[in-house]
Design an enzyme around this catalytic site. Structure first.
Site, mmCIF file in Angstrom:
data_model
loop_
_atom_site.group_PDB
_atom_site.id
_atom_site.type_symbol
_atom_site.label_atom_id
_atom_site.label_comp_id
_atom_site.label_asym_id
_atom_site.label_seq_id
_atom_site.Cartn_x
_atom_site.Cartn_y
_atom_site.Cartn_z
ATOM 1 N N HIS A 116 0.815 -1.209 0.000
ATOM 2 C CA HIS A 116 0.000 0.000 0.000
ATOM 3 C C HIS A 116 0.849 1.259 0.000
ATOM 4 C CE1 HIS A 116 -3.011 -2.963 1.361
ATOM 5 N NE2 HIS A 116 -3.864 -2.174 0.766
ATOM 6 N N GLY A 117 2.074 1.151 0.420
ATOM 7 C CA GLY A 117 2.940 2.327 0.417
ATOM 8 C C GLY A 117 4.021 2.208 1.465
#
Lengths: 152, 468
Positions: B326-327
């Site tokens: 997701h990051g």
């Protein structure tokens, strides 16, 4: 296409992988859908109808065209707002002028009344407060809420 | 170009008319869809269309080299590794370069090396995580001989196809390539489901998710210390509803748009908050990602083949990497660790629970699972670890709420109540709709869109998963 023999040579590997998945996930989630629809490949897979339904493409065109015409008649304000968001250019000038002209035609015929009434009702729902609650709460929104792209 | 905008509406109408007018030539139809997908992607930034094309060619090339290696397993594995490494390099550069350099800089400062490092500003291409994962799954499937090789056109279209390009579902080659090979056909059932899913997604995104985000969740998460425990508590529930309505709306619309073009995308959500365990949750939430992680990461890490310790490690690592997908943020790491940890505990509990002990009642399982997910969402939504801790620290106790209006409460209850609906509710409606006259259905759809348009806030915020 690849050589089918090569596939058959290694079906064991594929089977192993599938077996591994089955071992890892020994029991399927207890889905309440006992008739199997949730297990279909895609949500758009429906059971076959008893009688074949004719002309699917024409039917789809009709649905989209009718909805489009309905919205062009009753929601021309949104088309006008959208045209205002276009980058200024000779083409967009024509689009703005056409959408304004169309908006004037439909609003003078009273076709904007339903959407305006709906917006008014929704505004009332948004402004409703619990008893004793501040009618206009301060909302410091932060970067996410400021980010919305101003498009229609 | 966002789905719930008129710009996209015009675009889709043009694509719909053009593609169905090219029914005689499937190849030209696919070329048109590919060009349309590049226009769609280029609306954000034209420069990244080149990246998308490059990524498609790279994965197609890697798969071809694997095939060309025949039975030479060493060569096949070498090409597979090269393909995966190149994909990860693309993903890593765009997604983690900044985070990595910041950590290096902080470490150097900590050991007394005070010079500032030059950190290049890297723009994150929209949907890079999705199309990279899609490409990797194709290469791995070809290596495993689980999918037939695709032509360059089919491969680039698989990765670029605009309905799922920026936020999934991650559609496997084995699902979509066979559909690309044949001229698509549409049924009235597909079309009915398509328009219903689009309208339903439009409602969930434009009304429920946007209203909750703008007027409740964003202000509370922006400064948790300025809000009462009641607001914080309901904002957590509000975010659970917001992210579900936002993300599932994108999936619904993507599935609906693809259906109107004659293609069938797989399920991506199945009432996730009625899950009885976290394992069940991951069979219902972002199904295409969780099955991707299971098939390509968890199993590659050993899965359940090497005992319980290895299994728990594989689960933890998979979810940690799922979080990092997701990051680059410690909060995503914590989110992944929480899910991985609880999945491992659930597995151990299943192994070692005394047989005489009764099973947990279903409702209790649902409540416990939902609140574990809710805890994860607080970390997922907060900008920093400190923000998340401030949020958690502010929970508990009661005080008057400044932001929780009847509408916000109603939307939260509505979002939760959706999970109590019959799972096939939309399909049942579609079965009735497909037998109705097209004009009547069109009018009904027009009325519904009109209602949604009059309820939604000004402007449209991007979907949450666009940033991933």
């Amino acid at each position: 296409m690849s050589d089918p023999d090569k596939h058959s040579d290694t079906t064991g590997e594929a089977d192993n992988a599938r077996e591994e998945v089955a071992q890892t996930e020994p029991a399927r989630a207890p889905l309440p859908d006992v008739e199997g629809l949730a297990h279909t490949m895609s949500p758009v897979d429906l059971p076959e109808p008893d009688q074949p339904l004719p002309n699917p493409l024409a039917w789809t065109f009709t649905v989209i065209a009718t909805a489009g015409i309905f919205l062009a008649l009753f929601n021309s304000g949104s088309i006008r707002s959208w045209s205002y968001e276009l980058k200024p250019s000779p083409v967009s000038e024509h689009v703005v002028s056409a959408s304004e002209g169309w908006f004037n035609v439909t609003s003078s015929a009273g076709l904007e009344v339903p959407v305006d009434a709906m917006r008014g009702w929704w505004k009332g729902v948004q402004n409703a407060r619990f008893p004793g609650q501040d009618p206009t709460p301060q909302t410091e929104t932060g970067p996410e809420a400021e980010a919305p792209e101003p498009v229609q | 170009m966002l789905f719930p905008t008129l710009t996209f509406g015009w675009f889709f109408l043009a694509v719909f008319l053009a593609t169905w007018s090219l029914q005689r030539s499937n190849e030209w139809r696919k070329i048109l869809l590919l060009a349309a997908s590049w226009v769609f992607y280029g609306a954000w930034d034209w420069r990244f269309v080149a990246l998308l094309i490059l990524s498609g060619i790279l994965n197609w090339g890697a798969a071809r080299l694997i095939l060309a290696s025949g039975d030479n397993e060493r060569a096949r594995k070498a090409w597979l590794i090269l393909g995966i490494v190149l994909n990860l390099l693309i993903l890593g550069f765009f997604k983690y370069y900044g985070f990595f350099m910041e950590q290096v800089s902080a470490t150097l400062h900590a050991i007394g090396w005070e010079r500032d490092l030059y950190i290049m500003e890297v723009i994150l291409p929209v949907g890079v995580s999705f199309f990279t994962f899609q490409g990797m799954s194709y290469v791995i499937d070809v290596f495993r001989r689980q999918t037939a090789p695709a032509s360059l056109l089919d491969m680039t279209l698989l990765m670029s196809f605009f309905p799922h390009l920026v936020a999934g579902p991650i559609v496997r080659a084995s699902h979509l390539i066979p559909q690309f090979k044949e001229a698509p056909r549409i049924t009235r059932g597909m079309a009915a489901m398509g328009v219903l899913l689009i309208v339903w997604g439009l409602f969930k995104k434009s009304v429920v998710a946007s209203e909750l985000a703008i007027n409740f969740v964003d202000p509370v998460f922006f400064d948790p210390s300025a809000h009462s425990p009641t607001d914080l508590t309901f904002a957590a529930y509000g975010y659970a509803v917001q992210i579900y309505c936002d993300f599932s709306a994108y999936s619904d619309m993507a599935i609906g748009l693809a259906a109107l073009l004659g293609y069938r995308f797989p399920h991506n959500f199945n009432q996730p908050y009625r899950a009885r365990s976290l394992q069940d949750f991951w069979r219902r939430w972002h199904i295409s990602l969780s099955s991707w992680l299971r098939d390509y990461l968890y199993i590659s890490l050993g899965g359940s083949r090497h005992g319980l310790t290895r299994l728990c490690l594989a689960l933890g690592t998979t979810m940690l990497l799922g979080g990092l997908w997701h990051g680059a943020s410690w909060n995503f790491v914590i989110w992944g660790a929480l899910h991985g940890g609880v999945l491992a505990i659930e597995r151990l509990w299943r192994e070692f629970k005394p047989k005489t002990w009764p099973a947990l009642p279903a409702f209790l399982g649902i409540i416990i699972t939902f609140h574990i997910v809710l805890l994860g969402w607080i970390f997922f939504r907060s900008h920093t670890f400190a923000d998340a801790m401030a949020f958690l620290g502010g929970l508990g106790g009661s005080a008057e709420s400044a932001l929780l209006t009847p509408l916000m409460l109603g939307l939260i209850v509505f979002g939760m109540a959706l999970h109590a609906l019959p799972p096939r509710a939309i399909q049942n409606v579609a079965i009735k709709v497909r037998a109705m006259p097209g004009v009547l259905v069109g009018l009904g759809i027009g009325v519904l869109i009109l209602i949604i348009d009059s309820m939604r806030p000004e402007g449209v915020a991007p979907f949450i998963y666009y940033q991933f």
